[in-house]
Motif scaffolding. Structure first.
Motif, PDB file in Angstrom:
ATOM      1  N   SER A 181       0.853  -1.365  -0.105  1.00 54.62           N
ATOM      2  CA  SER A 181      -0.118   0.075   0.106  1.00 54.62           C
ATOM      3  C   SER A 181       0.848   1.331   0.110  1.00 54.62           C
ATOM      4  O   SER A 181       2.243   1.072   0.203  1.00 54.62           O
ATOM      5  CB  SER A 181      -1.046   0.108   1.275  1.00 54.62           C
ATOM      6  OG  SER A 181      -0.214  -0.109   2.369  1.00 54.62           O
ATOM      7  N   THR A 182       0.142   2.420  -0.322  1.00 57.18           N
ATOM      8  CA  THR A 182       1.045   3.911  -0.052  1.00 57.18           C
ATOM      9  C   THR A 182       0.451   4.323   0.884  1.00 57.18           C
ATOM     10  O   THR A 182      -0.585   4.393   1.183  1.00 57.18           O
ATOM     11  CB  THR A 182       0.692   4.682  -1.531  1.00 57.18           C
ATOM     12  OG1 THR A 182       0.834   3.747  -2.699  1.00 57.18           O
ATOM     13  CG2 THR A 182       1.448   5.717  -1.639  1.00 57.18           C
ATOM     14  N   VAL A 183       1.606   5.088   1.539  1.00 58.98           N
ATOM     15  CA  VAL A 183       1.147   6.239   2.613  1.00 58.98           C
ATOM     16  C   VAL A 183       2.235   7.559   2.344  1.00 58.98           C
ATOM     17  O   VAL A 183       2.922   7.510   1.439  1.00 58.98           O
ATOM     18  CB  VAL A 183       2.050   5.460   3.880  1.00 58.98           C
ATOM     19  CG1 VAL A 183       1.006   4.486   4.424  1.00 58.98           C
ATOM     20  CG2 VAL A 183       3.450   5.238   4.171  1.00 58.98           C
ATOM     21  N   VAL A 209      12.543  -3.181  -6.617  1.00 56.25           N
ATOM     22  CA  VAL A 209      13.279  -2.633  -8.047  1.00 56.25           C
ATOM     23  C   VAL A 209      12.130  -1.876  -8.621  1.00 56.25           C
ATOM     24  O   VAL A 209      11.065  -2.282  -9.029  1.00 56.25           O
ATOM     25  CB  VAL A 209      13.753  -3.890  -8.579  1.00 56.25           C
ATOM     26  CG1 VAL A 209      14.270  -3.522 -10.061  1.00 56.25           C
ATOM     27  CG2 VAL A 209      14.485  -4.955  -8.017  1.00 56.25           C
ATOM     28  N   THR A 210      12.640  -0.734  -9.102  1.00 56.54           N
ATOM     29  CA  THR A 210      11.989   0.170 -10.050  1.00 56.54           C
ATOM     30  C   THR A 210      12.526   0.345 -11.369  1.00 56.54           C
ATOM     31  O   THR A 210      13.564  -0.008 -11.470  1.00 56.54           O
ATOM     32  CB  THR A 210      11.686   1.765  -9.423  1.00 56.54           C
ATOM     33  OG1 THR A 210      12.871   2.085  -9.117  1.00 56.54           O
ATOM     34  CG2 THR A 210      10.931   1.535  -8.045  1.00 56.54           C
ATOM     35  N   ALA A 211      12.065   0.837 -12.441  1.00 55.43           N
ATOM     36  CA  ALA A 211      12.472   0.765 -13.881  1.00 55.43           C
ATOM     37  C   ALA A 211      13.670   1.858 -13.777  1.00 55.43           C
ATOM     38  O   ALA A 211      13.542   2.696 -13.333  1.00 55.43           O
ATOM     39  CB  ALA A 211      11.287   1.235 -14.579  1.00 55.43           C
ATOM     40  N   GLY A 212      14.631   1.353 -14.409  1.00 55.27           N
ATOM     41  CA  GLY A 212      15.835   1.811 -14.760  1.00 55.27           C
ATOM     42  C   GLY A 212      16.648   2.106 -13.287  1.00 55.27           C
ATOM     43  O   GLY A 212      17.730   2.930 -13.306  1.00 55.27           O
ATOM     44  N   MET A 213      16.269   1.581 -12.182  1.00 52.98           N
ATOM     45  CA  MET A 213      17.115   1.927 -11.004  1.00 52.98           C
ATOM     46  C   MET A 213      17.760   0.377 -10.370  1.00 52.98           C
ATOM     47  O   MET A 213      17.062  -0.511 -10.829  1.00 52.98           O
ATOM     48  CB  MET A 213      16.018   2.543  -9.801  1.00 52.98           C
ATOM     49  CG  MET A 213      15.465   3.549 -10.407  1.00 52.98           C
ATOM     50  SD  MET A 213      16.743   4.976 -10.374  1.00 52.98           S
ATOM     51  CE  MET A 213      17.409   5.212  -8.851  1.00 52.98           C
ATOM     52  N   SER A 244       2.388   6.904  -9.989  1.00 53.43           N
ATOM     53  CA  SER A 244       2.072   6.246 -10.980  1.00 53.43           C
ATOM     54  C   SER A 244       3.473   5.257 -11.403  1.00 53.43           C
ATOM     55  O   SER A 244       3.742   4.774 -12.311  1.00 53.43           O
ATOM     56  CB  SER A 244       1.880   6.988 -12.393  1.00 53.43           C
ATOM     57  OG  SER A 244       0.984   7.761 -12.159  1.00 53.43           O
ATOM     58  N   GLN A 245       4.257   5.205 -10.323  1.00 58.56           N
ATOM     59  CA  GLN A 245       5.294   4.176 -10.509  1.00 58.56           C
ATOM     60  C   GLN A 245       5.045   2.774 -10.234  1.00 58.56           C
ATOM     61  O   GLN A 245       4.562   2.456  -9.289  1.00 58.56           O
ATOM     62  CB  GLN A 245       6.714   4.818  -9.463  1.00 58.56           C
ATOM     63  CG  GLN A 245       8.134   4.016  -9.722  1.00 58.56           C
ATOM     64  CD  GLN A 245       8.912   4.719  -8.852  1.00 58.56           C
ATOM     65  OE1 GLN A 245       8.790   5.034  -7.635  1.00 58.56           O
ATOM     66  NE2 GLN A 245      10.112   4.682  -9.569  1.00 58.56           N
ATOM     67  N   CYS A 294      -1.830  10.818 -10.186  1.00 60.07           N
ATOM     68  CA  CYS A 294      -1.965  12.200  -9.759  1.00 60.07           C
ATOM     69  C   CYS A 294      -3.429  12.445  -9.774  1.00 60.07           C
ATOM     70  O   CYS A 294      -3.556  13.656  -9.551  1.00 60.07           O
ATOM     71  CB  CYS A 294      -1.023  13.202 -10.482  1.00 60.07           C
ATOM     72  SG  CYS A 294       0.694  13.281 -10.005  1.00 60.07           S
ATOM     73  N   ILE A 295      -4.098  11.726 -10.269  1.00 57.41           N
ATOM     74  CA  ILE A 295      -5.856  12.292 -10.484  1.00 57.41           C
ATOM     75  C   ILE A 295      -6.291  12.289  -9.066  1.00 57.41           C
ATOM     76  O   ILE A 295      -7.449  12.991  -8.954  1.00 57.41           O
ATOM     77  CB  ILE A 295      -6.562  11.176 -11.011  1.00 57.41           C
ATOM     78  CG1 ILE A 295      -6.446   9.702 -10.663  1.00 57.41           C
ATOM     79  CG2 ILE A 295      -5.922  11.250 -12.636  1.00 57.41           C
ATOM     80  CD1 ILE A 295      -7.197   8.802 -11.158  1.00 57.41           C
TER      81      ILE A 295
END
Length: 557
Positions: free
Chosen positions: A73-75, A108-112, A146-147, A173-174
């Motif tokens: 989840s996101t905080v 792991v995220t894209a490009g990192m 959106s990541q 960001c909506i």
């Protein structure tokens, strides 16, 4: 009653809590941390970039029951009203055994590169809680809106086959919560007023990113928003965050775009004229040399374009095989006859618009001219180019608008040479139907005559320009020319008589004969000839009785 009041209060409390959660959006945290079940002491440290390979599971370890109830989840963690960051919360439950010393979590995220942390349990707490279900929670992984994040859970030590992998996508960001508090999502809010008389847009900006300037521009929206050259900058020091943007045409793809003056700032767009589709159906071009009719949309639009013929009742009847689908590319219709009744029909959704580009007669290639003289209608066809036509005789009934063709002729009309289209024995409801044949797309023109004669049969007579010229040009010209010639001859005769009389008057000026009785004669010549006198080889004729005559000498050999 007491039980009912308690239930009502509980319900209200739950409703208020739900409303509070909905209004606050994402959960706030004061700081990021790692939390384990009560009684289980855990410590975190970075994992090695090159961890050792996995080892076979120990005897008695149930690999399928190690990880349970994994949630992502996101905080949100905030340091000010517009300085909030997003964090990924990873929570898992596991069956603790003496073989499990801790948990490894990698993101792991894209490009990192991968970010791995080890959460190890103390030996005393492991021994005390072995065989129980424990929970591990961590929310120190920063993420962006959106990541996409890939999460991998392993045991410490790493046992082969005891892993969990999942993918999580951060919220966009909506969300209003993100658009107000996360800098990556703060775009500002745009409001506008249209001033059509001055062709201006009055734009105001609110909720913009604090302590930064703000950009505004007009652009045409497509795959990207293409700049139109109208740009304004609102300074952060200005108390009123508003400006004016001039525009030329109210196109549906014309948008106002705004963004903060920071690197990779998100942008917001509003399109004031998005419903003005009728503004797209302009810019029709015609090439008279190639006979090509073209149109290019100013904005991307899904529509169908057809060629049609406009009737007197303003209904435009579609021509066969004359339609094209439109999105972004220019459309072309080749070999088109430019006639005022030939139009283009644009259909988008359930609406249609008609545009007639040839109402200006300077494009008209041919015409049918009807003149009325002494109660008789004369029909003449004149073309600006050499073309082939179908000319038909048709009858229109009172109950139908369709003209039934009874007789058809194919004819070629040369450039600037008129051809007569006359009817021998006209009757009521008789019309001429004309269509150009040497092009792909042409209107069928019907000209109805006013004459009404029920007794004579109807026959179409096509007269060439030669007979027309003979009747209306050659004959009058011949009459005029003959009159000029006769008048000229008459003047010439009068002039000759006058000159002869003048010469005779000059000759009679030296005559002395007494026999002269008529003043019209200047000299008297003997009626009988006399013999000439020869002197010394020179022939000297008798002199007339006029003193001023010259002598004629004949010199002989």
């Amino acid at each position: 009653m007491i039980l009912w009041v308690a239930l009502l209060m509980a319900h209200c409390s739950l409703g208020l809590n739900g409303a509070s959660a909905e209004s606050t959006g994402l959960e706030r945290i004061e700081k990021c941390d790692t939390r384990c079940s009560q009684g289980l002491h855990c410590r975190s440290k970075p994992d090695s970039l090159f961890p050792p390979p996995c080892q076979p599971p120990a005897e008695g370890l149930n690999t399928s029951s190690v990880f349970h109830n994994i949630s992502l989840s996101t905080v949100m963690r905030c340091e000010g009203r517009q300085k909030c960051s997003l964090h990924l919360r990873i929570k898992t439950a596991l069956h603790l055994t003496e073989f499990t010393h801790g948990v490894s979590i990698c993101t792991v995220t894209a490009g990192m590169m991968a970010n791995c942390q080890i959460f190890s349990f103390t030996r005393a707490s492991r021994e005390r809680m072995s065989g129980l279900q424990v929970e591990v929670e961590n929310d120190c992984t920063n993420i962006s809106p959106s990541q996409q994040v890939q999460v991998t859970l392993k045991t410490v030590p790493s046992y082969c086959g005891v892993t969990w992998t999942g993918t999580y996508e951060a919220p966009e960001c909506i969300s209003k919560d993100l658009r107000q508090h996360v800098p990556e999502c703060i775009t500002g809010r745009l409001s506008y007023d249209v001033i059509p008389q001055r062709r201006e847009l009055r734009v105001s900006v609110s909720d913009m990113l604090e302590n930064y300037n703000y950009h505004l521009r007009l652009c045409r929206k497509d795959f990207i928003c293409i700049d139109t050259g109208v740009n304004k900058l609102i300074k952060k020091e200005e108390p009123v965050k508003s400006t004016t943007l001039p525009y030329s045409r109210p196109l549906p793809c014309l948008c106002i775009e705004g963004w903060s003056a920071v690197m990779d700032a998100p942008r917001v767009q509003v399109c004031p004229f998005k419903d003005r589709l009728e503004e797209l159906w302009f810019g029709i071009n015609f090439d008279p040399l190639e006979g090509t009719l073209s149109w290019e949309p100013s904005c991307p639009v899904t529509a169908v374009v057809r060629l049609c013929q406009k009737r007197e009742d303003s209904v435009c009847v579609d021509l066969p095989h004359a339609s094209q689908n439109v999105s972004r590319e220019k459309i072309r219709f080749t070999e088109v006859d430019p006639h005022p009744q030939l139009c283009m029909k644009f259909t988008a959704g359930s609406q249609s618009w008609i545009r007639c580009p040839f109402t200006d007669t300077r494009f008209q290639a041919w015409e049918v001219i009807v003149t009325r003289r002494q109660g008789q209608e004369n029909v003449t066809m004149l073309s600006q180019i050499t073309a082939t036509f179908s000319v038909g005789l048709c009858v229109k009934s009172e109950r139908s608008t369709v003209c039934q063709v009874t007789e058809t002729h194919t004819m070629q009309v040369e450039k600037h040479k008129a051809v007569g289209l006359n009817l021998a024995g006209e009757r009521c409801n008789i019309c001429l139907q004309v269509k150009r044949l040497d092009v792909k797309f042409a209107a069928t023109i019907v000209h109805c005559l006013e004459q009404c004669n029920q007794t004579l049969p109807v026959r179409l007579v096509i007269s060439s320009r030669a007979s027309w010229i003979l009747t209306w040009v050659v004959v009058p010209a011949g009459v005029c020319l003959s009159s000029i010639i006769i008048f000229t001859l008459f003047l010439h005769i009068l002039l000759s008589v006058y000159q002869r009389r003048r010469q005779e008057e000059r000759k009679n000026g030296g005559c002395t004969s007494k026999k002269q009785t008529d003043p019209a004669f200047d000299c008297v010549v003997p009626a009988l000839p006399t013999q000439p006198v020869v002197r010394g080889g020179v022939l000297i004729p008798d002199s007339p009785q006029c003193g001023n005559n010259e002598k004629a000498n004949l010199i002989s050999n």
